[in-house]
Design a protein around this motif. Structure first.
Motif, PDB file in Angstrom:
ATOM      1  N   LEU A 280     111.202  45.096  -6.590  1.00 36.12           N
ATOM      2  CA  LEU A 280     112.409  45.376  -7.361  1.00 36.12           C
ATOM      3  C   LEU A 280     113.621  44.705  -6.723  1.00 36.12           C
ATOM      4  CD1 LEU A 280     113.707  46.906  -9.734  1.00 36.12           C
ATOM      5  CD2 LEU A 280     113.996  48.859  -8.189  1.00 36.12           C
ATOM      6  N   ALA A 281     113.691  44.735  -5.407  1.00 37.05           N
ATOM      7  CA  ALA A 281     114.782  44.058  -4.700  1.00 37.05           C
ATOM      8  C   ALA A 281     114.739  42.556  -4.971  1.00 37.05           C
ATOM      9  CB  ALA A 281     114.701  44.340  -3.208  1.00 37.05           C
ATOM     10  N   GLU A 282     113.533  41.992  -5.064  1.00 35.50           N
ATOM     11  CA  GLU A 282     113.414  40.568  -5.381  1.00 35.50           C
ATOM     12  C   GLU A 282     113.923  40.274  -6.787  1.00 35.50           C
ATOM     13  OE1 GLU A 282     109.449  39.200  -4.821  1.00 35.50           O
ATOM     14  OE2 GLU A 282     109.557  39.222  -2.625  1.00 35.50           O
ATOM     15  N   VAL A 283     113.539  41.107  -7.751  1.00 39.79           N
ATOM     16  CA  VAL A 283     113.985  40.901  -9.126  1.00 39.79           C
ATOM     17  C   VAL A 283     115.508  40.914  -9.212  1.00 39.79           C
ATOM     18  CG1 VAL A 283     113.917  41.806 -11.479  1.00 39.79           C
ATOM     19  CG2 VAL A 283     111.869  41.930 -10.056  1.00 39.79           C
ATOM     20  N   ALA A 284     116.124  41.791  -8.417  1.00 38.27           N
ATOM     21  CA  ALA A 284     117.578  41.943  -8.466  1.00 38.27           C
ATOM     22  C   ALA A 284     118.324  40.785  -7.818  1.00 38.27           C
ATOM     23  CB  ALA A 284     117.985  43.251  -7.778  1.00 38.27           C
ATOM     24  N   ASP A 285     117.607  39.933  -7.108  1.00 35.31           N
ATOM     25  CA  ASP A 285     118.265  38.859  -6.342  1.00 35.31           C
ATOM     26  C   ASP A 285     118.542  37.657  -7.232  1.00 35.31           C
ATOM     27  OD1 ASP A 285     119.310  37.513  -4.132  1.00 35.31           O
ATOM     28  OD2 ASP A 285     117.355  36.664  -3.608  1.00 35.31           O
ATOM     29  N   ILE A 286     119.379  37.859  -8.244  1.00 40.95           N
ATOM     30  CA  ILE A 286     119.614  36.796  -9.224  1.00 40.95           C
ATOM     31  C   ILE A 286     121.035  36.258  -9.197  1.00 40.95           C
ATOM     32  CG2 ILE A 286     117.826  37.623 -10.805  1.00 40.95           C
ATOM     33  CD1 ILE A 286     120.021  38.933 -12.450  1.00 40.95           C
ATOM     34  N   ASP A 287     121.873  36.804  -8.339  1.00 39.07           N
ATOM     35  CA  ASP A 287     123.283  36.421  -8.395  1.00 39.07           C
ATOM     36  C   ASP A 287     123.509  34.958  -8.074  1.00 39.07           C
ATOM     37  OD1 ASP A 287     122.534  36.941  -5.744  1.00 39.07           O
ATOM     38  OD2 ASP A 287     124.595  37.371  -5.133  1.00 39.07           O
ATOM     39  N   ARG A 288     122.632  34.369  -7.266  1.00 44.12           N
ATOM     40  CA  ARG A 288     122.837  32.961  -6.875  1.00 44.12           C
ATOM     41  C   ARG A 288     122.168  31.968  -7.823  1.00 44.12           C
ATOM     42  NH1 ARG A 288     119.801  33.683  -1.275  1.00 44.12           N
ATOM     43  NH2 ARG A 288     120.261  35.846  -1.759  1.00 44.12           N
ATOM     44  N   ILE A 289     121.429  32.461  -8.806  1.00 46.99           N
ATOM     45  CA  ILE A 289     120.689  31.580  -9.709  1.00 46.99           C
ATOM     46  C   ILE A 289     121.524  31.267 -10.935  1.00 46.99           C
ATOM     47  CG2 ILE A 289     118.597  31.292 -11.080  1.00 46.99           C
ATOM     48  CD1 ILE A 289     117.234  33.327  -9.249  1.00 46.99           C
ATOM     49  N   LYS A 290     121.840  30.006 -11.121  1.00 46.94           N
ATOM     50  CA  LYS A 290     122.600  29.544 -12.284  1.00 46.94           C
ATOM     51  C   LYS A 290     121.820  28.400 -12.924  1.00 46.94           C
ATOM     52  CE  LYS A 290     125.914  32.308 -10.881  1.00 46.94           C
ATOM     53  NZ  LYS A 290     126.121  33.623 -11.538  1.00 46.94           N
ATOM     54  N   LEU A 291     120.835  28.756 -13.718  1.00 47.70           N
ATOM     55  CA  LEU A 291     119.963  27.743 -14.303  1.00 47.70           C
ATOM     56  C   LEU A 291     120.740  26.787 -15.201  1.00 47.70           C
ATOM     57  CD1 LEU A 291     116.815  29.838 -15.329  1.00 47.70           C
ATOM     58  CD2 LEU A 291     117.028  28.311 -13.371  1.00 47.70           C
ATOM     59  N   THR A 292     120.483  25.508 -14.998  1.00 48.59           N
ATOM     60  CA  THR A 292     121.042  24.523 -15.913  1.00 48.59           C
ATOM     61  C   THR A 292     120.249  24.532 -17.208  1.00 48.59           C
ATOM     62  OG1 THR A 292     119.597  22.721 -15.194  1.00 48.59           O
ATOM     63  CG2 THR A 292     121.633  23.081 -13.925  1.00 48.59           C
ATOM     64  N   ARG A 293     120.802  23.898 -18.215  1.00 46.24           N
ATOM     65  CA  ARG A 293     120.057  23.790 -19.471  1.00 46.24           C
ATOM     66  C   ARG A 293     118.712  23.092 -19.251  1.00 46.24           C
ATOM     67  NH1 ARG A 293     123.036  24.354 -24.302  1.00 46.24           N
ATOM     68  NH2 ARG A 293     125.194  24.982 -23.929  1.00 46.24           N
ATOM     69  N   GLN A 294     118.701  22.020 -18.462  1.00 50.61           N
ATOM     70  CA  GLN A 294     117.455  21.295 -18.229  1.00 50.61           C
ATOM     71  C   GLN A 294     116.446  22.149 -17.479  1.00 50.61           C
ATOM     72  OE1 GLN A 294     116.701  18.093 -19.520  1.00 50.61           O
ATOM     73  NE2 GLN A 294     114.710  18.983 -19.028  1.00 50.61           N
ATOM     74  N   GLU A 295     116.913  22.918 -16.502  1.00 50.65           N
ATOM     75  CA  GLU A 295     115.997  23.782 -15.753  1.00 50.65           C
ATOM     76  C   GLU A 295     115.390  24.854 -16.653  1.00 50.65           C
ATOM     77  OE1 GLU A 295     118.123  23.333 -11.349  1.00 50.65           O
ATOM     78  OE2 GLU A 295     118.675  24.992 -12.691  1.00 50.65           O
ATOM     79  N   TRP A 296     116.208  25.405 -17.556  1.00 48.88           N
ATOM     80  CA  TRP A 296     115.676  26.405 -18.484  1.00 48.88           C
ATOM     81  C   TRP A 296     114.563  25.787 -19.336  1.00 48.88           C
ATOM     82  CZ3 TRP A 296     114.928  27.196 -23.680  1.00 48.88           C
ATOM     83  CH2 TRP A 296     114.702  28.509 -24.100  1.00 48.88           C
ATOM     84  N   TYR A 297     114.803  24.584 -19.849  1.00 48.18           N
ATOM     85  CA  TYR A 297     113.787  23.914 -20.656  1.00 48.18           C
ATOM     86  C   TYR A 297     112.576  23.508 -19.807  1.00 48.18           C
ATOM     87  CZ  TYR A 297     116.300  23.575 -25.096  1.00 48.18           C
ATOM     88  OH  TYR A 297     116.909  23.871 -26.295  1.00 48.18           O
ATOM     89  N   ASP A 298     112.799  23.107 -18.568  1.00 43.41           N
ATOM     90  CA  ASP A 298     111.675  22.737 -17.702  1.00 43.41           C
ATOM     91  C   ASP A 298     110.731  23.919 -17.493  1.00 43.41           C
ATOM     92  OD1 ASP A 298     112.621  20.161 -17.431  1.00 43.41           O
ATOM     93  OD2 ASP A 298     113.558  20.506 -15.474  1.00 43.41           O
ATOM     94  N   ILE A 299     111.286  25.111 -17.330  1.00 44.84           N
ATOM     95  CA  ILE A 299     110.459  26.320 -17.197  1.00 44.84           C
ATOM     96  C   ILE A 299     109.720  26.581 -18.507  1.00 44.84           C
ATOM     97  CG2 ILE A 299     110.516  28.823 -16.871  1.00 44.84           C
ATOM     98  CD1 ILE A 299     112.913  28.353 -14.971  1.00 44.84           C
ATOM     99  N   TYR A 300     110.415  26.436 -19.605  1.00 44.95           N
ATOM    100  CA  TYR A 300     109.814  26.633 -20.939  1.00 44.95           C
ATOM    101  C   TYR A 300     108.641  25.691 -21.141  1.00 44.95           C
ATOM    102  CZ  TYR A 300     109.769  27.004 -26.100  1.00 44.95           C
ATOM    103  OH  TYR A 300     109.413  27.194 -27.429  1.00 44.95           O
ATOM    104  N   PHE A 301     108.796  24.415 -20.770  1.00 44.61           N
ATOM    105  CA  PHE A 301     107.726  23.439 -20.895  1.00 44.61           C
ATOM    106  C   PHE A 301     106.553  23.767 -19.947  1.00 44.61           C
ATOM    107  CE2 PHE A 301     111.260  20.214 -21.992  1.00 44.61           C
ATOM    108  CZ  PHE A 301     111.223  20.601 -23.310  1.00 44.61           C
ATOM    109  N   ALA A 302     106.887  24.187 -18.726  1.00 43.68           N
ATOM    110  CA  ALA A 302     105.851  24.482 -17.742  1.00 43.68           C
ATOM    111  C   ALA A 302     104.972  25.659 -18.179  1.00 43.68           C
ATOM    112  CB  ALA A 302     106.491  24.785 -16.391  1.00 43.68           C
ATOM    113  N   ALA A 303     105.510  26.510 -19.066  1.00 40.15           N
ATOM    114  CA  ALA A 303     104.741  27.634 -19.596  1.00 40.15           C
ATOM    115  C   ALA A 303     103.809  27.220 -20.734  1.00 40.15           C
ATOM    116  CB  ALA A 303     105.680  28.726 -20.062  1.00 40.15           C
ATOM    117  N   GLY A 304     103.813  25.916 -21.069  1.00 35.14           N
ATOM    118  CA  GLY A 304     102.917  25.418 -22.106  1.00 35.14           C
ATOM    119  C   GLY A 304     103.572  25.247 -23.461  1.00 35.14           C
ATOM    120  N   ASN A 305     104.871  25.388 -23.521  1.00 33.23           N
ATOM    121  CA  ASN A 305     105.600  25.231 -24.787  1.00 33.23           C
ATOM    122  C   ASN A 305     105.992  23.777 -25.016  1.00 33.23           C
ATOM    123  OD1 ASN A 305     105.760  28.140 -25.465  1.00 33.23           O
ATOM    124  ND2 ASN A 305     106.984  28.240 -23.599  1.00 33.23           N
ATOM    125  N   ASP A 306     106.421  23.481 -26.225  1.00 30.71           N
ATOM    126  CA  ASP A 306     106.820  22.119 -26.535  1.00 30.71           C
ATOM    127  C   ASP A 306     107.999  22.164 -27.515  1.00 30.71           C
ATOM    128  OD1 ASP A 306     105.740  22.886 -28.959  1.00 30.71           O
ATOM    129  OD2 ASP A 306     104.054  21.504 -28.890  1.00 30.71           O
TER     130      ASP A 306
END
Length: 308
Positions: A280-306
């Motif tokens: 739970l402490a790991e899940v909460a550790d999001i304050d430093r994460i600022k995903l770029t648009r490309q990073e968001w899409y890269d994760i989406y693609f890595a999950a098998g989406n297109d």
């Protein structure tokens, strides 16, 4: 240490952590361990707790109530939500059932009120005017401050909303990197491939248009409770990408998966169901994460989406 951002749920004025603790499995914990979990949540800025009367036949609410007494957290520092409407082998949105269910939930948790009440799953026999009567009674008695729904499609939301005078603030829906139907459909509009099938009635766009916060349940699951995708060898590309970005941001993969959902500009919340304080402490550790648009899409693609 406050690691999470906060959202105004459905523009209601309820200031809740963007990461909430889902309590479906808390009944299996001892009172002391449940209290430690609550304390860990508070220590990391999580003030939102999600329950339901049906979880372990009410035992999850009882366990949470016991944990609150041990943790001794001031009530006004917490945003507590529960869900009602699932009865024995049926759904039941009758006034009598809703009111009785809320009274039972409050008694089990040892509370005078909940901040938010959701109707758990749509009842085809629901009478919106009867729901409105129940909501008004509960609100006038000071037992429920805000109301919402769970697992509803847009027309079902609209059916209830036209009868109730209060704004429905949230819809709790399954959403994760590996469960993206409400996102896929929007990008595959006017096509005939499987991703173009609308299973949700355009619920993502509807929620944004109507100021309803989407509360993502099972944010780490694939399928319908088939298992977690984090560090699962079935999904090597996705986990490689999550670990890569976790290293970049000095965080962890659990936080990355939550941040991916929160990056969607729909006033999202992530309902984390872990019963492990360290996770739970790991899940909460999001304050430093600022995903770029490309990073968001890269994760989406890595999950098998297109893309189309």
């Amino acid at each position: 240490m406050n690691n999470v951002q906060y959202v105004n749920i459905g523009h209601s004025g309820l200031r809740a952590s963007a990461v909430g603790l889902g309590l479906m499995r808390v009944a299996k914990k001892s009172d002391a361990d449940a209290a430690q979990l609550v304390a860990t949540a508070i220590d990391h800025g999580i003030n939102f707790f999600d329950n339901a009367d049906v979880y372990s036949q009410g035992q999850a609410e009882e366990k949470f109530g016991a944990a609150l007494k041990i943790a001794a957290v001031p009530r006004d520092q917490l945003v507590i939500q529960t869900k009602v409407g699932i009865a024995d082998k049926r759904y039941d949105f009758s006034k009598d059932h809703i009111v009785a269910a809320v009274n039972g939930s409050l008694e089990r948790m040892g509370l005078d009120y909940v901040d938010s009440l959701l109707l758990h799953r749509p009842d085809p026999l629901m009478e919106p005017d009867e729901i409105a009567e129940a909501f008004l009674q509960l609100q006038n008695q000071g037992k429920v401050r805000q109301f919402g729904v769970s697992n509803f499609n847009p027309m079902q939301v609209a059916l209830v909303q036209q009868a109730v005078p209060m704004h429905l603030i949230a819809n709790q829906l399954q959403l994760s990197i590996m469960h993206t139907g409400m996102i896929d459909f929007g990008m595959h509009t006017n096509m005939a491939d499987p991703r173009s099938i609308d299973h949700d009635g355009g619920i993502l766009e509807y929620s944004r248009l109507h100021d309803m916060t989407i509360q993502a349940w099972s944010p780490y699951q694939y399928g319908f409770f088939e298992g977690v995708f984090i560090d699962n060898p079935k999904f090597p590309k996705l986990n490689d990408k999550l670990h890569e970005l976790a290293a970049k941001y000095g965080s962890n993969v659990n936080a990355l998966a939550a941040a991916w959902i929160l990056r969607i500009p729909a006033n999202m919340q992530v309902i984390a169901g872990t019963m492990n304080p360290e996770r739970l402490a790991e899940v909460a550790d999001i304050d430093r994460i600022k995903l770029t648009r490309q990073e968001w899409y890269d994760i989406y693609f890595a999950a098998g989406n297109d893309l189309p």
